[in-house]
Write a protein that holds these residues in place. Sequence first.
Motif, PDB file in Angstrom:
ATOM      1  N   LEU A   1       0.623  -1.095   0.155  1.00 50.71           N
ATOM      2  CA  LEU A   1       0.006   0.108  -0.151  1.00 50.71           C
ATOM      3  C   LEU A   1       0.828   1.204  -0.173  1.00 50.71           C
ATOM      4  O   LEU A   1       0.677   2.148  -0.697  1.00 50.71           O
ATOM      5  N   ALA A   2       1.903   1.215   0.834  1.00 50.17           N
ATOM      6  CA  ALA A   2       2.675   2.563   0.962  1.00 50.17           C
ATOM      7  C   ALA A   2       3.447   2.650  -0.209  1.00 50.17           C
ATOM      8  O   ALA A   2       3.765   3.893  -0.899  1.00 50.17           O
ATOM      9  N   THR A   3       4.097   1.630  -1.010  1.00 55.44           N
ATOM     10  CA  THR A   3       4.606   1.632  -2.079  1.00 55.44           C
ATOM     11  C   THR A   3       3.830   2.223  -3.649  1.00 55.44           C
ATOM     12  O   THR A   3       4.101   3.051  -4.182  1.00 55.44           O
ATOM     13  N   SER A   4       2.787   1.845  -3.319  1.00 51.24           N
ATOM     14  CA  SER A   4       1.353   2.203  -4.309  1.00 51.24           C
ATOM     15  C   SER A   4       1.185   3.719  -4.174  1.00 51.24           C
ATOM     16  O   SER A   4       1.102   4.577  -5.189  1.00 51.24           O
ATOM     17  N   ILE A   5       1.225   4.116  -2.985  1.00 50.30           N
ATOM     18  CA  ILE A   5       0.678   5.529  -2.736  1.00 50.30           C
ATOM     19  C   ILE A   5       1.967   6.383  -3.195  1.00 50.30           C
ATOM     20  O   ILE A   5       1.757   7.609  -3.649  1.00 50.30           O
ATOM     21  N   LYS A   6       3.213   5.865  -2.833  1.00 51.49           N
ATOM     22  CA  LYS A   6       4.330   6.642  -3.303  1.00 51.49           C
ATOM     23  C   LYS A   6       4.467   6.753  -4.591  1.00 51.49           C
ATOM     24  O   LYS A   6       4.940   7.997  -5.372  1.00 51.49           O
ATOM     25  N   LEU A   7       4.119   5.750  -5.592  1.00 52.10           N
ATOM     26  CA  LEU A   7       4.042   5.814  -7.070  1.00 52.10           C
ATOM     27  C   LEU A   7       2.794   6.851  -7.314  1.00 52.10           C
ATOM     28  O   LEU A   7       2.852   7.331  -8.574  1.00 52.10           O
ATOM     29  N   GLY A   8       1.988   6.981  -6.588  1.00 50.13           N
ATOM     30  CA  GLY A   8       0.969   8.001  -6.995  1.00 50.13           C
ATOM     31  C   GLY A   8      -0.406   7.357  -7.042  1.00 50.13           C
ATOM     32  O   GLY A   8      -1.536   8.107  -7.533  1.00 50.13           O
ATOM     33  N   ALA A   9      -0.636   6.260  -6.690  1.00 47.39           N
ATOM     34  CA  ALA A   9      -2.072   5.389  -6.499  1.00 47.39           C
ATOM     35  C   ALA A   9      -3.137   6.104  -5.772  1.00 47.39           C
ATOM     36  O   ALA A   9      -2.596   6.587  -4.480  1.00 47.39           O
ATOM     37  N   ALA A  10      -4.166   6.273  -5.999  1.00 50.66           N
ATOM     38  CA  ALA A  10      -5.394   6.787  -5.261  1.00 50.66           C
ATOM     39  C   ALA A  10      -5.822   5.495  -4.446  1.00 50.66           C
ATOM     40  O   ALA A  10      -5.672   4.458  -4.405  1.00 50.66           O
ATOM     41  N   LYS A  11      -5.998   6.015  -2.966  1.00 53.17           N
ATOM     42  CA  LYS A  11      -6.408   5.249  -1.948  1.00 53.17           C
ATOM     43  C   LYS A  11      -7.606   4.414  -2.009  1.00 53.17           C
ATOM     44  O   LYS A  11      -7.819   3.439  -1.192  1.00 53.17           O
ATOM     45  N   HIS A  12      -8.677   4.964  -2.937  1.00 55.46           N
ATOM     46  CA  HIS A  12      -9.856   4.198  -3.049  1.00 55.46           C
ATOM     47  C   HIS A  12      -9.468   2.741  -3.818  1.00 55.46           C
ATOM     48  O   HIS A  12     -10.408   1.939  -3.770  1.00 55.46           O
TER      49      HIS A  12
END
Length: 592
Positions: A96-107
């Motif tokens: 999850l943290a990696t995805s957010i770092k890349l710019g993924a939306a939390k939904h």
Amino acid sequence: MKQNIFSKIISIDSLLTLMFGTAVFVFFGFYYSYHLNYQEQFQLFLFTPSYLLEFVNHPGGLSDYLGNFFTQFFFYSKNGALILAALLVILQRIILATSIKLGAAKHWMPLTFIPSTLYWNLLCDENYMLGGLIAMILLALFTFLYLQIKPGIAKQITGLILLIVLYWAAGGVFIFLTIFMLSSKFTGKSKIAKNDLYFAVILMLTTLILPLLAKLIVLQYPMQKFWIGVNYFRFPVNIPANITTIAFIILALPFFLWFLSKKVNVKKTGIVLSMLTIFISAGTFGFIRNSADFSKEEVMTYDFHIRMRRWDRAIAMADKKAPTNPLAVTCLNLALAETGQLGERMFEYYQNGMSSLLPDFTHDFTIPVIIGEVYYHLGLINTAQRFAFEAMEALPDYQKSVRSIKRLAETNIINGDYEVAKKYLHILQKTLYYKKWATRSLEIIMNEKDVEQHLEWGWLRKARIQGDFLFSEQEKLNMIGLLFMNNRRNMIAFEYLLAATLLEKDLQLFTRYFPLSGSLNYKVIPKHFQEALLYIWEINNEDPTKEISYPINNTITAQLSDYKKQYANTRDARIIEKRFGDTFWYYLHFRN
């Protein structure tokens, strides 16, 4: 307003993770807990420098070492369930943290549970090792760490260092870090420079050279070991393809979520979050339901109960649901014998001939452990010792079994081979859960009188056969008979002897052996033995006025009369079983 929505998503994010971790804990802690006890017995984690060096001297060894470290806590299944829940949650949070770092939306965050769900599914198979999950966590962690570094030469140098460290810590999954580092460049806004191309070439060359270089340093392992590293599966020759699939998903999922966030315009994030949560939850439930093998869990439960001498729990378990697996029945029969109920109740449960008491030996690491428990408590100590050693040597991943080591210590103590026993006890002193037992055992064997007075060892020393004899799978009945004649106070051996004749339907041998019961001073003849005696008398006695020479309960006499009438009227097993399914007579006529 936007800040409030973001805060709500944060709270939902944490709630979903908590719910997932709780589900894992409940599953392994209450429904699949004996799979964890099973795992614990087939490893031997030692708190010694040499044990650590044995693992870390080859690629992937650190993951295996940490896997064994955590597995030792599976002795208490609730501890094991908590560890598995924590590890699977950690994997999900890093992704999850990696995805957010890349710019993924939390939904899109429910999708980050996919790798953890897939590995949960794998862990339902008792042959998947915990070191594999550790390797996946390290892969996810190193991808996240790489993203934290600012672009430039320092990032490239650090990336190479991370690659080398990951290779030695987690083995072959380092290849996916290489792919991740190459792919992450395409998610940025800056153009690809010449330095990036040089870095890509160096990165790929390093990936190819590392296993070859490791082979030159550590010569004793095959080349395959340097490309794979971690023992994901108990059988090393089998590397399941789904391990590679999970590693690829860990790598690709953050990029996929970044792509969705960039290309898909979501207006109602709450609906998307809810839909994905339902989808992932349903998928997880389906996966785990199909993967969990509760028939094996049943056998592992019985095995753990007899290992811990919890005879009453094994019997109570059978009273709730009668076992049908032969190994489970073997455990149950031992529990009945240890509580003096074998001759009284064994036909209340499914029985399948001699194999219900003493199954044949197989070159395996599981079955000999269970059969060895029976031989040990009967008093055939040398046979129990051989089975413990054979089981440990049959482990396909070449580990040592802490349960077998403990049994080898016990059998050598009983046989008076204290120097050999000390070697095993000194090993156990370097463990966590067996240290106190080993230390206490070392104190006991310092005084021969203490051994003789030991409740279990003292009795088994008296019950064992001290002379040599040839063990034969075809002569089990004779061996039990020899064991009883060696010590005619051995109640378990006698009841196993008579039970074996009944299960083999050999009434002639039963008639020959039963008079030997005089040395045991039965207050009341066990029910099934009465049933056999009365039946034998009925079919052999020509004079109906002559009374049987054994005290038979009037209820059993009346019951046999009723059985004979119903048996004469119908041979339908289902009808007769309703009233007489728990008798020797029913087993004699209707069980193959």
